[in-house]
Motif scaffolding. Sequence first.
Motif, PDB file in Angstrom:
ATOM      1  N   SER A   1       0.891  -1.166   0.011  1.00 60.39           N
ATOM      2  CA  SER A   1      -0.124  -0.042  -0.053  1.00 60.39           C
ATOM      3  C   SER A   1       0.755   1.224  -0.073  1.00 60.39           C
ATOM      4  O   SER A   1       1.972   1.270   0.634  1.00 60.39           O
ATOM      5  CB  SER A   1      -0.970   0.033   1.175  1.00 60.39           C
ATOM      6  N   ILE A   2       0.441   2.112  -0.814  1.00 60.31           N
ATOM      7  CA  ILE A   2       1.276   3.443  -0.726  1.00 60.31           C
ATOM      8  C   ILE A   2       1.053   4.294   0.543  1.00 60.31           C
ATOM      9  O   ILE A   2       1.607   5.135   0.771  1.00 60.31           O
ATOM     10  CB  ILE A   2       1.091   4.185  -2.295  1.00 60.31           C
TER      11      ILE A   2
ATOM     12  N   SER B   1      -8.946   3.957   9.757  1.00 61.21           N
ATOM     13  CA  SER B   1      -7.954   3.131   9.263  1.00 61.21           C
ATOM     14  C   SER B   1      -8.116   2.418   8.106  1.00 61.21           C
ATOM     15  O   SER B   1      -9.168   1.759   7.882  1.00 61.21           O
ATOM     16  CB  SER B   1      -7.392   1.859  10.302  1.00 61.21           C
ATOM     17  N   PHE B   2      -7.414   2.697   7.162  1.00 60.61           N
ATOM     18  CA  PHE B   2      -7.520   2.085   5.888  1.00 60.61           C
ATOM     19  C   PHE B   2      -6.251   1.837   5.052  1.00 60.61           C
ATOM     20  O   PHE B   2      -5.369   2.851   5.311  1.00 60.61           O
ATOM     21  CB  PHE B   2      -8.707   2.427   4.921  1.00 60.61           C
ATOM     22  N   ASP B   3      -6.067   1.239   3.986  1.00 57.74           N
ATOM     23  CA  ASP B   3      -4.970   1.157   3.196  1.00 57.74           C
ATOM     24  C   ASP B   3      -5.326   1.359   1.784  1.00 57.74           C
ATOM     25  O   ASP B   3      -6.446   0.920   1.361  1.00 57.74           O
ATOM     26  CB  ASP B   3      -4.257  -0.235   3.154  1.00 57.74           C
ATOM     27  N   ILE B   4      -4.345   2.245   0.874  1.00 59.64           N
ATOM     28  CA  ILE B   4      -4.621   2.486  -0.371  1.00 59.64           C
ATOM     29  C   ILE B   4      -3.661   1.704  -0.961  1.00 59.64           C
ATOM     30  O   ILE B   4      -2.292   1.898  -0.989  1.00 59.64           O
ATOM     31  CB  ILE B   4      -4.643   3.926  -0.707  1.00 59.64           C
TER      32      ILE B   4
ATOM     33  N   GLU C   1     -17.549   2.722 -12.309  1.00 61.91           N
ATOM     34  CA  GLU C   1     -16.833   2.729 -13.641  1.00 61.91           C
ATOM     35  C   GLU C   1     -15.407   2.709 -13.416  1.00 61.91           C
ATOM     36  O   GLU C   1     -14.871   2.027 -14.111  1.00 61.91           O
ATOM     37  CB  GLU C   1     -17.419   3.851 -14.390  1.00 61.91           C
ATOM     38  N   ILE C   2     -14.973   3.552 -12.408  1.00 64.68           N
ATOM     39  CA  ILE C   2     -13.613   4.003 -12.530  1.00 64.68           C
ATOM     40  C   ILE C   2     -12.601   3.145 -11.336  1.00 64.68           C
ATOM     41  O   ILE C   2     -11.701   2.807 -11.587  1.00 64.68           O
ATOM     42  CB  ILE C   2     -13.338   5.363 -12.369  1.00 64.68           C
ATOM     43  N   CYS C   3     -13.301   3.067 -10.130  1.00 68.12           N
ATOM     44  CA  CYS C   3     -12.488   2.528  -9.072  1.00 68.12           C
ATOM     45  C   CYS C   3     -12.462   1.123  -8.915  1.00 68.12           C
ATOM     46  O   CYS C   3     -13.446   0.197  -9.483  1.00 68.12           O
ATOM     47  CB  CYS C   3     -13.041   2.990  -7.770  1.00 68.12           C
ATOM     48  N   GLU C   4     -11.438   0.710  -8.473  1.00 69.81           N
ATOM     49  CA  GLU C   4     -11.242  -0.766  -7.918  1.00 69.81           C
ATOM     50  C   GLU C   4     -11.551  -1.020  -6.735  1.00 69.81           C
ATOM     51  O   GLU C   4     -12.100  -2.036  -6.218  1.00 69.81           O
ATOM     52  CB  GLU C   4      -9.709  -1.248  -8.387  1.00 69.81           C
ATOM     53  N   HIS C   5     -10.979  -0.165  -5.806  1.00 75.86           N
ATOM     54  CA  HIS C   5     -10.890  -0.297  -4.460  1.00 75.86           C
ATOM     55  C   HIS C   5     -11.974   0.911  -3.750  1.00 75.86           C
ATOM     56  O   HIS C   5     -11.975   1.965  -4.388  1.00 75.86           O
ATOM     57  CB  HIS C   5      -9.810  -0.250  -3.690  1.00 75.86           C
ATOM     58  N   ILE C   6     -12.713   0.643  -2.851  1.00 79.69           N
ATOM     59  CA  ILE C   6     -13.187   1.735  -2.086  1.00 79.69           C
ATOM     60  C   ILE C   6     -13.404   1.788  -0.821  1.00 79.69           C
ATOM     61  O   ILE C   6     -12.948   0.944  -0.045  1.00 79.69           O
ATOM     62  CB  ILE C   6     -14.966   1.983  -2.552  1.00 79.69           C
ATOM     63  N   VAL C   7     -13.608   2.866  -0.122  1.00 78.89           N
ATOM     64  CA  VAL C   7     -13.741   2.833   1.360  1.00 78.89           C
ATOM     65  C   VAL C   7     -15.009   3.998   1.742  1.00 78.89           C
ATOM     66  O   VAL C   7     -15.377   4.865   0.770  1.00 78.89           O
ATOM     67  CB  VAL C   7     -12.571   3.372   2.269  1.00 78.89           C
TER      68      VAL C   7
ATOM     69  N   GLU D   1     -14.878  -1.154   3.442  1.00 72.36           N
ATOM     70  CA  GLU D   1     -13.726  -0.961   2.611  1.00 72.36           C
ATOM     71  C   GLU D   1     -13.465  -2.349   1.967  1.00 72.36           C
ATOM     72  O   GLU D   1     -14.042  -3.515   2.333  1.00 72.36           O
ATOM     73  CB  GLU D   1     -12.614  -0.818   3.714  1.00 72.36           C
ATOM     74  N   GLY D   2     -12.983  -2.123   0.658  1.00 67.06           N
ATOM     75  CA  GLY D   2     -12.518  -3.469  -0.015  1.00 67.06           C
ATOM     76  C   GLY D   2     -12.607  -3.467  -1.398  1.00 67.06           C
ATOM     77  O   GLY D   2     -12.727  -1.895  -1.981  1.00 67.06           O
ATOM     78  N   LYS D   3     -12.404  -4.027  -2.352  1.00 73.25           N
ATOM     79  CA  LYS D   3     -12.462  -4.293  -3.662  1.00 73.25           C
ATOM     80  C   LYS D   3     -14.007  -4.145  -4.087  1.00 73.25           C
ATOM     81  O   LYS D   3     -14.910  -4.547  -3.141  1.00 73.25           O
ATOM     82  CB  LYS D   3     -12.053  -5.417  -4.339  1.00 73.25           C
ATOM     83  N   VAL D   4     -14.227  -3.461  -5.049  1.00 70.36           N
ATOM     84  CA  VAL D   4     -15.558  -3.157  -5.399  1.00 70.36           C
ATOM     85  C   VAL D   4     -16.345  -4.397  -5.569  1.00 70.36           C
ATOM     86  O   VAL D   4     -17.471  -4.508  -5.105  1.00 70.36           O
ATOM     87  CB  VAL D   4     -15.671  -2.362  -6.933  1.00 70.36           C
TER      88      VAL D   4
END
Lengths: 302, 439
Positions: free
Chosen positions: A2-3, A23-26, A196-202, A212-215
């Motif tokens: 995660s960045i 808390s979450f990770d990108i 349409e665009i995102c792979e992950h969301i929180v 939190e997680g993958k779409v």
Amino acid sequence: MSILSLRNVQKRYHNHIAVNNVSFDIPEGSIFGLLGPNGAGKTSLIRIITGITGADSGEIIFDGQNINNIRAAQIGYLPEERGLYKKMKVGEQLVYLARLKGLSKRDAKKTIDHWFEKFEITEWWNKKVQELSKGMQQKIQFVATVMHDPKLLILDEPFSGLDPINTNLIKSEIYELNQKGATIVFSTHRMEQVEEICEHIVLINQGQKILEGKVDDVKNEHKENKFKIGFKGGMPSGLTKDSFTVISDDHDELIIQIKPGHKPNELLGELMQKGVNIQSYNEILPSLNEIFINQVKGVSYE
Amino acid sequence: MNNIGIITSREYWTRVKSKTFLLATFLTPIGIVLFMAAIAFIFSRGSDDVKKISVFDPTDLTEESLNTRSNLELTYSDQSLDQLFSDYKEKKINGILEIVPFGEATSTTYKANYHSDDQLALDESMSLENALSRQIRKYKLVSLDIDEETLKTLETDVSIAPQTIESEKKITSMTSIVSGALGAVVSYAMFFIILLYGAQVMRSVMEEKINRIVEVLISSVKPFELMFGKVLGVGLVGLTQIVIWLVLLFGISMIAAPLLGLDPNSMPSPETLGLPPEAAAEVPMEKVNAILAELMSMNWFKILPLIILYFFGGYFTYAALFAAVGSAVGEDINEANSLTLPVMMPLMLAFYVGFAAMRAPDSTMAVWASMMPLFSSIVMPVRLPFDPPMWQIAVSIISMILFMLLLIWIAGKIYRTGILMYGKKASFKELGKWLLYKN
């Protein structure tokens, strides 16, 4: 990897908690959606990440280091409320902003030239910002956000106020930057764009992280076992309705919800037994919009 | 630190290169000179229609030699009053000045009559009165048998010549006048410059806040760097403008003054203002020389750097406050008024104390005010030409700098919270809370 990792980040203004123990990770290289209704704490959170305000407690790790040591040069931030010096010339203004990001004057000019050619707006260099239309100013603001080649791009409602052509232009630039390795954080409440665009969301509401997680994972977690059955001919009467409830019944399409403890195959078996001419049998996954509304409502009723 | 430099240079160059700056900088001195020329012009005129006045003077008190304003055309006539009245009715003349015989030579009042339906203008009647008064003086000298020379010896020009006992500085009777005038100019300039550029800092902060560019900026730099760079940049603009003005004012008054007909002789002299002729004594060259000598004798190497130091001290103190106010104001510039008031008040007070200090530079109030932060930057420069004790200057500068740093720190705290607060303007209670915020 995660960045950006947020650990128990908290921010309190005198009476209310804007960010509550989040808390979450990108993941690096992802396109990440930061969602939440108005007033959920998105902007507060972004301001903490960009260093505009400090967190009261908690930790933010950027690329393996405490974020306080890096910041400006590595992050590009497009605020929801766009702002440029109205009376300053476009070129000068961008050079100034780039220099504050740590670029030298020469590098700034070079990279701005590159973006201007890309957007075919080289003739804007000597125009004052106030002479440009709102959409044009948005483009300039976008260039200001990305010109120092940041590792992390934070875009707050990047498409608001753009016409479809420019929306597509900016969208493809965002994809391109992502391809080159930049991590993109989207903050929005326009769910169709996220989908349409995102792979992950929180999802944030009232300062707290809700999910939190993958779409795809999020959708699967929140599926309601709804199925759409397409068929030809009549539906036989006398189906045993122990295993499902009918949500809607069109003349050749049936939407049903399987009751807990039953499997979709049970119904399929029964239908086949009764000789129904089935054309399709699909699971209906909830849209992010539905999940969003359900989750946000759920919280506020608690 | 690098960021402050970039910000300062933007604040400086965008201002200096702007048309408004060029106009204000180059037109203001021209405007001032034109204004002064206009004032000189206005005073040199007055009523300019020619008025024909017949003087009826049977006793020849005036000896046919009344000397008045050029627009009054006096004719001395032997005709009777009745004949003159008919002249008036035929509109040959505008009025008749009837000289009444002077009574007792010791009398101290005298009235002459002016017959006309049109009033004399104030300056015309003053001019006539002065002329008459001079004639009567002559008449009295003769009738009371007083020698003009003896009379002159009665008048004595008294001045108190200061003599120092221990100090090496030579003090002349001009010292306090010249020092006072210099102090007044400096305090006046300080006040206006601090006000002018402080307000510019405030407007600029508000503009960035309303524009919302501030959010972009402080994702790159610290709020304090932004505020400090702005204050410094605007301050340098102020300094630039002052330097240009000084050069221009000097240059223009050297070159353009004669062209505009603005020589000292045409400036309002006591005579044209209707003052008694005694006051009309020309400013003698020796006085001009004395003033110049006094100016030369001042310790400019001490005074000038100190004035610049006080300028920056005062400017930074107030500009920081103005920046804090600008950050706390909402979108509406009118809201700024109630918040600028507490900043304006010490500034105004300092200005008035400075004026009082000009007249009594060693009064208790002046001494204390010149050592008090917020006041010292305006009051101490007034006292500098009077050579105040070193320890007072030292206390004044140290307290000014310490207080300036404190205020910059406080302003920074308010600023970094204020610029992100949108909506209505903050109350003082909220400002107090902002001070306590972490980051």
